[in-house]
Design a protein around this motif. Structure first.
Motif, PDB file in Angstrom:
ATOM      1  N   LEU A 132       0.850  -1.191   0.000  1.00 47.93           N
ATOM      2  CA  LEU A 132       0.000   0.000   0.000  1.00 47.93           C
ATOM      3  C   LEU A 132       0.886   1.242   0.000  1.00 47.93           C
ATOM      4  CD1 LEU A 132      -2.382  -1.381   2.747  1.00 47.93           C
ATOM      5  CD2 LEU A 132      -3.003  -1.063   0.347  1.00 47.93           C
TER       6      LEU A 132
ATOM      7  N   ALA B 208      -7.895  -0.720   0.530  1.00 49.79           N
ATOM      8  CA  ALA B 208      -7.111  -1.815   1.117  1.00 49.79           C
ATOM      9  C   ALA B 208      -8.020  -2.979   1.499  1.00 49.79           C
ATOM     10  CB  ALA B 208      -6.342  -1.315   2.336  1.00 49.79           C
TER      11      ALA B 208
ATOM     12  N   LEU C 148      -0.635  -6.961   5.167  1.00 54.13           N
ATOM     13  CA  LEU C 148      -0.738  -5.613   4.617  1.00 54.13           C
ATOM     14  C   LEU C 148       0.531  -4.852   4.957  1.00 54.13           C
ATOM     15  CD1 LEU C 148      -4.407  -4.680   5.660  1.00 54.13           C
ATOM     16  CD2 LEU C 148      -3.621  -5.688   3.506  1.00 54.13           C
TER      17      LEU C 148
ATOM     18  N   GLY D 111       2.193  -1.218   4.394  1.00 47.60           N
ATOM     19  CA  GLY D 111       1.925   0.131   3.917  1.00 47.60           C
ATOM     20  C   GLY D 111       2.999   1.124   4.295  1.00 47.60           C
TER      21      GLY D 111
ATOM     22  N   GLY E  57      -0.367   5.004   3.155  1.00 45.76           N
ATOM     23  CA  GLY E  57      -0.694   3.603   2.950  1.00 45.76           C
ATOM     24  C   GLY E  57      -0.532   2.789   4.219  1.00 45.76           C
ATOM     25  N   ALA E  58       0.362   3.236   5.111  1.00 45.90           N
ATOM     26  CA  ALA E  58       0.521   2.567   6.403  1.00 45.90           C
ATOM     27  C   ALA E  58      -0.711   2.797   7.270  1.00 45.90           C
ATOM     28  CB  ALA E  58       1.774   3.077   7.102  1.00 45.90           C
TER      29      ALA E  58
ATOM     30  N   ALA F 153      -3.238   0.448   5.972  1.00 45.69           N
ATOM     31  CA  ALA F 153      -2.970  -0.926   6.401  1.00 45.69           C
ATOM     32  C   ALA F 153      -3.460  -1.154   7.821  1.00 45.69           C
ATOM     33  CB  ALA F 153      -1.475  -1.215   6.296  1.00 45.69           C
TER      34      ALA F 153
END
Length: 251
Positions: free
Chosen positions: A31, A90, A108, A110, A114-115, A118
């Protein structure tokens, strides 16, 4: 002339990164970062080369175990407040993994925004682990609800943050990790001393740490001693674990 309808955007999975296994027994979803607010198409973003490189490394490391790694392509560039578009994408991606591959564990992984996605999507039933690298998290506001952590119960969680991050206060990820640890013992956090938001100085170490953690979570490989110690240590020790220079080279 009749007005043409605006096409509905949909998230998608990129092609398998690295060598494609003959039979898939675990999946990593990568991600990439995004913006706090934007309805622009992600295609306008800089290509997430570092995320792709991490995905290829994980794919090579897990090939013998049947690992497939995919980059998630979002509908929009931004998180967009309560819409939480990246988190929803996601979750969609985890659903798509189940549709394609069946009942396999998902990790996941990320970076930046993106983290955050996740961490938020970590409650999906297929997800068994989450890696949040330099997570973008909102400043704490007494008038707003805290970032949720209950969805992470039953998942193994790794957070990595540079202590010199000038874009996101690393204390925000520490506070989130502290709240998550109270509900879930399988949470650890590593600090990369003197590194910034992009973690460029210790990229190799961060990649090695991520590989170690993901292979252990998905396929039961023995975790490195630092990761074992971080998971076992009570807070704050296991949430401020220093990432040693050269991590992964001496194993």
């Amino acid at each position: 002339m009749a007005q043409q309808a605006t096409p509905v955007r949909s998230a998608r999975l990129g092609r398998t990164l690295g060598p494609e296994p003959s039979a898939v027994s675990g999946v990593v979803l990568l991600l990439p970062g995004g913006d706090e607010t934007s309805l622009r198409r992600p295609a306008s973003m800089r290509l997430p080369s570092a995320v792709r490189a991490l995905g290829r490394r994980l794919a090579r490391a897990g090939h013998a175990d049947g690992l497939a790694a995919h980059l998630v392509h979002y509908r929009y560039r931004g998180w967009n407040g309560s819409e939480a578009h990246l988190a929803h994408d996601a979750t969609w991606a985890a659903d798509e993994v189940v549709r394609r591959y069946g009942d396999v564990p998902v990790s996941l992984v990320g970076v930046d925004m993106g983290a955050r996605a996740a961490l938020r999507a970590g409650g999906h039933e297929a997800v068994n682990s989450v890696v949040a690298i330099a997570p973008w998290l909102p400043e704490q506001d007494m008038a707003a609800a805290s970032e949720p952590v209950r969805q992470l119960v039953g998942r193994r969680v790794l957070i990595v943050h540079g202590t010199n991050d000038q874009e996101v206060d690393p204390e925000l990820s520490f506070r989130l990790a502290s709240r998550a640890k109270k509900a879930n013992r399988e949470v650890c956090r590593f600090e990369v001393h003197s590194d910034g938001h992009g973690l460029h100085q210790y990229r190799a170490e961060v990649q090695a740490l991520t590989e170690d953690f993901v292979m252990g979570a998905l396929f039961g490989r023995v975790l490195s001693r630092p990761v074992q110690d971080a998971l076992a240590a009570p807070p704050p020790l296991g949430l401020r674990m220093p990432l040693a220079s050269g991590f992964g080279r001496r194993r």
